[in-house]
Structures are given as structure tokens and as C-alpha cells.
Design a protein around this motif. Structure first.
Motif, PDB file in Angstrom:
ATOM      1  N   ASN A 146       0.845  -1.199   0.000  1.00 35.47           N
ATOM      2  CA  ASN A 146       0.000   0.000   0.000  1.00 35.47           C
ATOM      3  C   ASN A 146       0.884   1.254   0.000  1.00 35.47           C
ATOM      4  N   PRO A 147       1.205   1.802  -1.174  1.00 34.09           N
ATOM      5  CA  PRO A 147       2.103   2.963  -1.245  1.00 34.09           C
ATOM      6  C   PRO A 147       1.600   4.174  -0.467  1.00 34.09           C
ATOM      7  N   ARG A 148       0.300   4.390  -0.499  1.00 35.27           N
ATOM      8  CA  ARG A 148      -0.243   5.542   0.240  1.00 35.27           C
ATOM      9  C   ARG A 148      -0.026   5.372   1.741  1.00 35.27           C
ATOM     10  N   HIS A 155      -0.784  17.263 -10.259  1.00 37.68           N
ATOM     11  CA  HIS A 155      -0.535  16.247  -9.245  1.00 37.68           C
ATOM     12  C   HIS A 155       0.859  15.669  -9.477  1.00 37.68           C
ATOM     13  N   CYS A 156       1.716  15.737  -8.481  1.00 34.90           N
ATOM     14  CA  CYS A 156       3.110  15.334  -8.688  1.00 34.90           C
ATOM     15  C   CYS A 156       3.781  14.983  -7.376  1.00 34.90           C
ATOM     16  N   CYS A 203       8.433  15.111  -9.865  1.00 33.87           N
ATOM     17  CA  CYS A 203       8.310  13.820 -10.530  1.00 33.87           C
ATOM     18  C   CYS A 203       6.845  13.411 -10.630  1.00 33.87           C
ATOM     19  N   ASP A 204       6.595  12.407 -11.445  1.00 29.68           N
ATOM     20  CA  ASP A 204       5.275  11.803 -11.469  1.00 29.68           C
ATOM     21  C   ASP A 204       5.036  11.103 -10.129  1.00 29.68           C
ATOM     22  N   PRO A 205       3.792  11.104  -9.617  1.00 26.65           N
ATOM     23  CA  PRO A 205       3.536  10.435  -8.330  1.00 26.65           C
ATOM     24  C   PRO A 205       4.033   8.988  -8.292  1.00 26.65           C
ATOM     25  N   SER A 206       3.987   8.301  -9.420  1.00 31.51           N
ATOM     26  CA  SER A 206       4.416   6.905  -9.454  1.00 31.51           C
ATOM     27  C   SER A 206       5.922   6.751  -9.239  1.00 31.51           C
ATOM     28  N   ALA A 207       6.692   7.824  -9.444  1.00 31.27           N
ATOM     29  CA  ALA A 207       8.147   7.769  -9.276  1.00 31.27           C
ATOM     30  C   ALA A 207       8.598   8.247  -7.905  1.00 31.27           C
ATOM     31  N   GLU A 226       8.424   7.101  -4.790  1.00 29.23           N
ATOM     32  CA  GLU A 226       9.138   6.187  -3.891  1.00 29.23           C
ATOM     33  C   GLU A 226      10.543   5.888  -4.386  1.00 29.23           C
ATOM     34  N   VAL A 244       3.673  13.831  -1.998  1.00 26.45           N
ATOM     35  CA  VAL A 244       2.886  13.809  -3.221  1.00 26.45           C
ATOM     36  C   VAL A 244       1.849  14.906  -3.058  1.00 26.45           C
TER      37      VAL A 244
END
Length: 240
Positions: free
Chosen positions: A46-48, A136-137, A175-179, A181, A199
Motif C-alpha cells: 500500500n504505497p499511500r 498532481h506530482c 516527478c510523477d507520483p508513481s516515481a 518512492e 505527493v
């Protein structure tokens, strides 16, 4: 974006947060509950939740409190049923606002937010009225002193979209939120601790406010952030 007062604004925000420790704990606990409810109680999956736990550690939230918040989120302990709500609106000088809330009483929250806005020269807008001004970033901010070229090399290798050195020497990484971590791990491996790592919703434009307008806008932002139901406030305002 210009960096003419960004560092001062960030330091002021951090100072305000440190002064409101119990308020910050309330917000972090609610975020953990919601994250666990939506994505499960295992931070590895769960990244969040991982990000929420990282912030909780940074704010010294007690471990037992964090554990209980996860259990409430997964339904293993009884607790309030929180939902997420986003409000959009305008502050002093037409500065755009996104107000993210976590609440167990939607009626109370919208009344409180509307009251603070109207009392301080702002107003609620409709859904989508200002969100187009924000991106969103993932966002990192490093204090002055790091080597820009080295930060840029590490950041871009880890997936950053942009690295910006501000006038006073601080460095921003976008960065993009997916990057997020991957970048967070890359910076930790170098022993670098960012002043801000989150984020977020970052504005594409600035509304510079000075003098009385700046003071009134700061009062509005402080009043919103003092509400337990308000998790984050994002704004185009830059207060000088």
C-alpha cells in the motif's frame, strides 16, 4: 516558477506545523486510517500507507497510536468512518485554493470551510473551478548547500521530470507520483534528507500577495489548516 520567496514560505509552513503538533497528529492519524481502509493494512502493498507512515514517523506519532489507526482503517478496531472531500475556491486577491478534507461529518466540514473563507475574503467555487491550475506530482525540496549537478544526476536517473535550483540555493525536484518512492529511496541512499517530501498538488501559476493582502491570505490559510477536518491546503498564493 520563481523562487523569490519559496524558501521563506516553506520554512514558515514548517514552523506553523511544529507549533501545532497535536493538530498535525490528528491529520496524520486520519490519513493512516483512510489509507489502510482503501488499500489494506500492509504498507509493503500500500504505497499511500507507506507515505503516511513515513510522515507519522517524522512527526513522532507514537507507535501504538499508528498501530491502532491501521487497525481502525482495516476494521479490526471500531472508529469513525472518515470520507475524503475536496473543495475548490478562491482566497484573497483571487488566489486559487484546493482544500482536501477527511471528515466523519460532511455537513460540519463544508460549513466550517465556507465560514472561514467568507470571514477572510474568500469563497467556495464549483468542482473543477481551479484544479486545472494545479498538477498532481511528487515533490522534494532540499535546503541550500547540495550540489545541483549531483542532485540532478541522481534525480533524473531515478525518474524525476524536473530539477530546479532556486535563487537562494534550494533545490526542487518534481516527478510523477508513481516515481516518488524510487526518488525517495535514491535520495536516502545518498544520505540526503529533503526539507519537504510529498505527493502534492503544485500550482502552475503564482498569485503574489504583499502587505495587507499577504497578511489576510496568511490568516485565511492558518484558519483552514487549524481545522482538524482539513488535511491539506494547496494554493497559487505566494506571500511576500
Amino acid at each position: 516558477m520563481s523562487g523569490h520567496s519559496k524558501w521563506a514560505n516553506i520554512q514558515h509552513r514548517k514552523g506553523r506545523q511544529d507549533a501545532k503538533r497535536s493538530n498535525i497528529w490528528t491529520k496524520l492519524i486520519r490519513e493512516i486510517i483512510v489509507a489502510a481502509r482503501l488499500g489494506g493494512g500492509d504498507p509493503d502493498m500500500n504505497p499511500r500507507l507507506r507515505l503516511a507512515l513515513l510522515k507519522a514517523r517524522g512527526a513522532n506519532v507514537p507507535k501504538d497510536t499508528v498501530k491502532n489507526a491501521i487497525l481502525k482503517g482495516t476494521g479490526q478496531l471500531e472508529g469513525a468512518n472518515y470520507e475524503e472531500i475536496r473543495y475548490e475556491g478562491y482566497g484573497v486577491g483571487g488566489a486559487a485554493l484546493i482544500i482536501d478534507c477527511t471528515t466523519d461529518n460532511r455537513t460540519r466540514t463544508v460549513a466550517d470551510v465556507r465560514h472561514i473563507l467568507s470571514k477572510n475574503g474568500g469563497n467556495l467555487g464549483t468542482d473543477g473551478s481551479v484544479s486545472f491550475m494545479f498538477k498532481h506530482c511528487g515533490y522534494f525540496l532540499f535546503a541550500p548547500g547540495l550540489n545541483e549537478d549531483e542532485v540532478m544526476e541522481v534525480a533524473l536517473d531515478a525518474g524525476a521530470d524536473d530539477v530546479i535550483k532556486e535563487d537562494e540555493g534550494s533545490i526542487e525536484v518534481i516527478c510523477d507520483p508513481s516515481a516518488f518512492e524510487a526518488l525517495n529511496r535514491a535520495f536516502a541512499d545518498k544520505g540526503w534528507t529533503p526539507e519537504v517530501a510529498e505527493v502534492t498538488w503544485r500550482s502552475d501559476t503564482e498569485t503574489v500577495l504583499t502587505g495587507d493582502e499577504g497578511e489576510r491570505m496568511q490568516r485565511l490559510l492558518d484558519a483552514l489548516e487549524d481545522l482538524d477536518d482539513v488535511q491539506q491546503v494547496y494554493t497559487t498564493a505566494v506571500i511576500e
